[in-house]
Design a protein around this motif. Structure first.
Motif, PDB file in Angstrom:
ATOM      1  N   VAL A 178       0.846  -1.197   0.000  1.00  0.00           N
ATOM      2  CA  VAL A 178       0.000   0.000   0.000  1.00  0.00           C
ATOM      3  C   VAL A 178       0.881   1.247   0.000  1.00  0.00           C
ATOM      4  CG1 VAL A 178      -1.650   1.358   1.358  1.00  0.00           C
ATOM      5  CG2 VAL A 178      -1.948  -1.119   1.147  1.00  0.00           C
ATOM      6  N   PHE A 179       1.925   1.233   0.841  1.00  0.00           N
ATOM      7  CA  PHE A 179       2.838   2.373   0.941  1.00  0.00           C
ATOM      8  C   PHE A 179       3.496   2.682  -0.405  1.00  0.00           C
ATOM      9  CE2 PHE A 179       7.175   3.942   1.533  1.00  0.00           C
ATOM     10  CZ  PHE A 179       6.952   5.089   2.286  1.00  0.00           C
ATOM     11  N   GLU A 180       4.065   1.638  -1.042  1.00  0.00           N
ATOM     12  CA  GLU A 180       4.794   1.849  -2.301  1.00  0.00           C
ATOM     13  C   GLU A 180       3.870   2.335  -3.410  1.00  0.00           C
ATOM     14  OE1 GLU A 180       7.902   1.817  -2.882  1.00  0.00           O
ATOM     15  OE2 GLU A 180       8.800   0.784  -1.169  1.00  0.00           O
ATOM     16  N   LYS A 181       2.649   1.796  -3.451  1.00  0.00           N
ATOM     17  CA  LYS A 181       1.729   2.171  -4.524  1.00  0.00           C
ATOM     18  C   LYS A 181       1.270   3.624  -4.387  1.00  0.00           C
ATOM     19  CE  LYS A 181       1.993  -1.576  -6.718  1.00  0.00           C
ATOM     20  NZ  LYS A 181       2.706  -1.565  -8.022  1.00  0.00           N
ATOM     21  N   ILE A 182       0.920   4.035  -3.183  1.00  0.00           N
ATOM     22  CA  ILE A 182       0.475   5.423  -2.986  1.00  0.00           C
ATOM     23  C   ILE A 182       1.653   6.381  -3.175  1.00  0.00           C
ATOM     24  CG2 ILE A 182      -0.558   7.068  -1.380  1.00  0.00           C
ATOM     25  CD1 ILE A 182      -1.999   4.773  -0.041  1.00  0.00           C
ATOM     26  N   LYS A 183       2.829   5.987  -2.664  1.00  0.00           N
ATOM     27  CA  LYS A 183       4.025   6.827  -2.819  1.00  0.00           C
ATOM     28  C   LYS A 183       4.342   7.061  -4.298  1.00  0.00           C
ATOM     29  CE  LYS A 183       8.276   5.313  -2.389  1.00  0.00           C
ATOM     30  NZ  LYS A 183       9.570   4.798  -1.861  1.00  0.00           N
ATOM     31  N   ALA A 184       4.234   5.985  -5.090  1.00  0.00           N
ATOM     32  CA  ALA A 184       4.540   6.101  -6.520  1.00  0.00           C
ATOM     33  C   ALA A 184       3.585   7.071  -7.215  1.00  0.00           C
ATOM     34  CB  ALA A 184       4.455   4.721  -7.173  1.00  0.00           C
ATOM     35  N   LYS A 185       2.316   7.056  -6.820  1.00  0.00           N
ATOM     36  CA  LYS A 185       1.338   7.956  -7.438  1.00  0.00           C
ATOM     37  C   LYS A 185       1.642   9.410  -7.089  1.00  0.00           C
ATOM     38  CE  LYS A 185      -2.576   4.721  -7.702  1.00  0.00           C
ATOM     39  NZ  LYS A 185      -2.676   4.786  -9.181  1.00  0.00           N
ATOM     40  N   ILE A 186       1.986   9.642  -5.823  1.00  0.00           N
ATOM     41  CA  ILE A 186       2.294  11.014  -5.402  1.00  0.00           C
ATOM     42  C   ILE A 186       3.590  11.494  -6.061  1.00  0.00           C
ATOM     43  CG2 ILE A 186       2.891  12.495  -3.435  1.00  0.00           C
ATOM     44  CD1 ILE A 186       1.151  10.707  -1.691  1.00  0.00           C
ATOM     45  N   ALA A 187       4.581  10.595  -6.145  1.00  0.00           N
ATOM     46  CA  ALA A 187       5.894  10.952  -6.701  1.00  0.00           C
ATOM     47  C   ALA A 187       5.811  11.384  -8.164  1.00  0.00           C
ATOM     48  CB  ALA A 187       6.850   9.772  -6.563  1.00  0.00           C
ATOM     49  N   SER A 191       7.522  16.118  -5.314  1.00  0.00           N
ATOM     50  CA  SER A 191       8.432  15.467  -4.376  1.00  0.00           C
ATOM     51  C   SER A 191       7.723  15.235  -3.052  1.00  0.00           C
ATOM     52  CB  SER A 191       9.667  16.340  -4.136  1.00  0.00           C
ATOM     53  OG  SER A 191      10.382  16.523  -5.335  1.00  0.00           O
ATOM     54  N   LEU A 192       8.020  14.120  -2.406  1.00  0.00           N
ATOM     55  CA  LEU A 192       7.376  13.804  -1.139  1.00  0.00           C
ATOM     56  C   LEU A 192       8.066  14.520   0.012  1.00  0.00           C
ATOM     57  CD1 LEU A 192       6.762  11.180  -3.045  1.00  0.00           C
ATOM     58  CD2 LEU A 192       6.022  10.173  -0.887  1.00  0.00           C
ATOM     59  N   THR A 193       7.275  14.977   0.976  1.00  0.00           N
ATOM     60  CA  THR A 193       7.795  15.631   2.171  1.00  0.00           C
ATOM     61  C   THR A 193       7.786  14.652   3.342  1.00  0.00           C
ATOM     62  OG1 THR A 193       5.613  16.367   2.923  1.00  0.00           O
ATOM     63  CG2 THR A 193       6.790  17.801   1.370  1.00  0.00           C
ATOM     64  N   SER A 194       8.385  15.065   4.454  1.00  0.00           N
ATOM     65  CA  SER A 194       8.375  14.229   5.655  1.00  0.00           C
ATOM     66  C   SER A 194       6.944  13.966   6.126  1.00  0.00           C
ATOM     67  CB  SER A 194       9.171  14.906   6.782  1.00  0.00           C
ATOM     68  OG  SER A 194      10.537  14.987   6.464  1.00  0.00           O
ATOM     69  N   PHE A 195       6.084  14.973   5.998  1.00  0.00           N
ATOM     70  CA  PHE A 195       4.687  14.802   6.408  1.00  0.00           C
ATOM     71  C   PHE A 195       3.979  13.778   5.523  1.00  0.00           C
ATOM     72  CE2 PHE A 195       0.155  16.099   6.457  1.00  0.00           C
ATOM     73  CZ  PHE A 195      -0.084  15.895   7.810  1.00  0.00           C
ATOM     74  N   ASP A 196       4.335  13.758   4.225  1.00  0.00           N
ATOM     75  CA  ASP A 196       3.762  12.754   3.318  1.00  0.00           C
ATOM     76  C   ASP A 196       4.104  11.352   3.808  1.00  0.00           C
ATOM     77  OD1 ASP A 196       2.573  14.490   1.462  1.00  0.00           O
ATOM     78  OD2 ASP A 196       4.489  14.781   0.433  1.00  0.00           O
ATOM     79  N   PHE A 197       5.358  11.160   4.195  1.00  0.00           N
ATOM     80  CA  PHE A 197       5.783   9.841   4.681  1.00  0.00           C
ATOM     81  C   PHE A 197       5.055   9.484   5.979  1.00  0.00           C
ATOM     82  CE2 PHE A 197       9.420  10.570   1.839  1.00  0.00           C
ATOM     83  CZ  PHE A 197       9.503   9.311   1.248  1.00  0.00           C
ATOM     84  N   PHE A 198       4.816  10.479   6.815  1.00  0.00           N
ATOM     85  CA  PHE A 198       4.078  10.254   8.070  1.00  0.00           C
ATOM     86  C   PHE A 198       2.662   9.762   7.768  1.00  0.00           C
ATOM     87  CE2 PHE A 198       1.452  11.501  11.657  1.00  0.00           C
ATOM     88  CZ  PHE A 198       2.238  11.196  12.763  1.00  0.00           C
ATOM     89  N   ILE A 199       1.971  10.440   6.838  1.00  0.00           N
ATOM     90  CA  ILE A 199       0.600  10.072   6.477  1.00  0.00           C
ATOM     91  C   ILE A 199       0.563   8.725   5.766  1.00  0.00           C
ATOM     92  CG2 ILE A 199      -1.400  10.705   5.078  1.00  0.00           C
ATOM     93  CD1 ILE A 199      -1.038  12.373   7.616  1.00  0.00           C
TER      94      ILE A 199
END
Length: 297
Positions: A178-187, A191-199
């Motif tokens: 789930v993490f990798e799939k959502i991260k890839a869409k946002i990326a 660029s992802l922020t620290s808060f993005d990683f927290f959420i």
């Protein structure tokens, strides 16, 4: 040193910090998971009630029973998981893995981590729940608990609950997929922020824990010293499920879920945020020390 090692060190640091911040919730959740009798005066009626009773009987330190073994355990667990996960990703050698490939990497990493770290978590579960199962017992440290386990059940005691723990490899598989799939869409958009990683950590862990929680309860109980009472002794995962449902109802499979959900979400959120921040720092430090070629990951 390889990228796998850099991610592993960063993951270990993130795990240490997140565990230290959320450990009281782990204590409450663990005690409620193994609690079978809810009618006694000593039983915990809710997470808040558990906190009050633990502090009243054991002091604030009671909320941190087994913290030393937990910090060691989570540091080693995250080091192993991130190492094997990144190592497997390196073998697959794709910038963007498919869902099946991501789940496969998670399965390899999870299984290897469980086999290496299960003894630590058995010890931690025994320490964290000792006062709940034996109210008048003297608190034992990590070494004393391990020695007592060997005395009572031999080395095999350290591998109690390993089968449900292996089944629970599904938890990080779900979480990281789930993490990798959502991260890839946002990326793709920014660029992802620290808060993005927290959420992202919160969302992915909520999905994983909600799905696998009954197995977590069975695993916790199987890691305890098994009772001589047949109805409280679990010979297998399915036997554990059957007996919990028979004697405690379906609700017994979800004891302590509220505090576990809060703890899991916060732990995962801090873990992903800190790990993402530490990766580049660890890489630079190793380069300065001459242990790694200068490159960005």
């Amino acid at each position: 040193m390889s990228d796998s090692t850099v991610h592993a060190i960063a993951g270990a640091g993130g795990g240490f910090i997140s565990m230290a911040l959320t450990y009281p919730l782990i204590t409450v959740s663990s005690r409620m998971q193994v609690q079978k009798d809810k009618t006694s005066k000593e039983s915990y009626k809710s997470g808040t009630d558990a906190v009050k009773k633990i502090i009243a009987k054991e002091g604030v330190s009671g909320l941190y029973s087994g913290l030393d073994s937990a910090l060691f355990g989570i540091t080693l667990t995250n080091y192993c998981y991130y190492y094997f996960y990144e190592f497997t990703k390196g073998i697959i050698n794709k910038a963007q893995m498919s869902t099946i490939e991501s789940m496969s990497a998670g399965a390899v990493a999870g299984a290897a981590t469980v086999l290496i770290t299960n003894p630590i978590w058995v010890i931690n579960t025994r320490i964290a729940t000792r006062n709940a199962s034996a109210p008048n017992a003297r608190p034992l440290g990590t070494i004393e608990t391990a020695t007592q386990m060997i005395k009572d059940g031999g080395l095999k005691s350290f591998w109690q609950g390993v089968m449900p723990a292996l089944v629970l490899v599904a938890n990080p598989i779900i979480q990281y997929t789930v993490f990798e799939k959502i991260k890839a869409k946002i990326a793709k958009t920014r660029s992802l922020t620290s808060f993005d990683f927290f959420i992202l950590g919160a969302i992915s862990k909520l999905a994983a824990t909600s799905i696998t929680y009954p197995y977590i309860v069975v695993k916790s109980r199987m890691q305890l010293k098994q009772s001589d009472d047949a109805k409280e002794r679990y010979s297998s995962i399915m036997d554990g499920f059957r007996k919990i449902v028979k004697y405690e109802g379906v609700a017994g499979l979800y004891k302590g879920i509220s505090s576990k959900i809060v703890q899991s979400i916060l732990t995962a959120s801090f873990l992903f945020m800190v790990q993402a921040s530490l990766v580049q720092y660890v890489a630079r430090l190793l380069s300065v020390l001459g242990l790694r070629a200068q490159k960005r990951i």
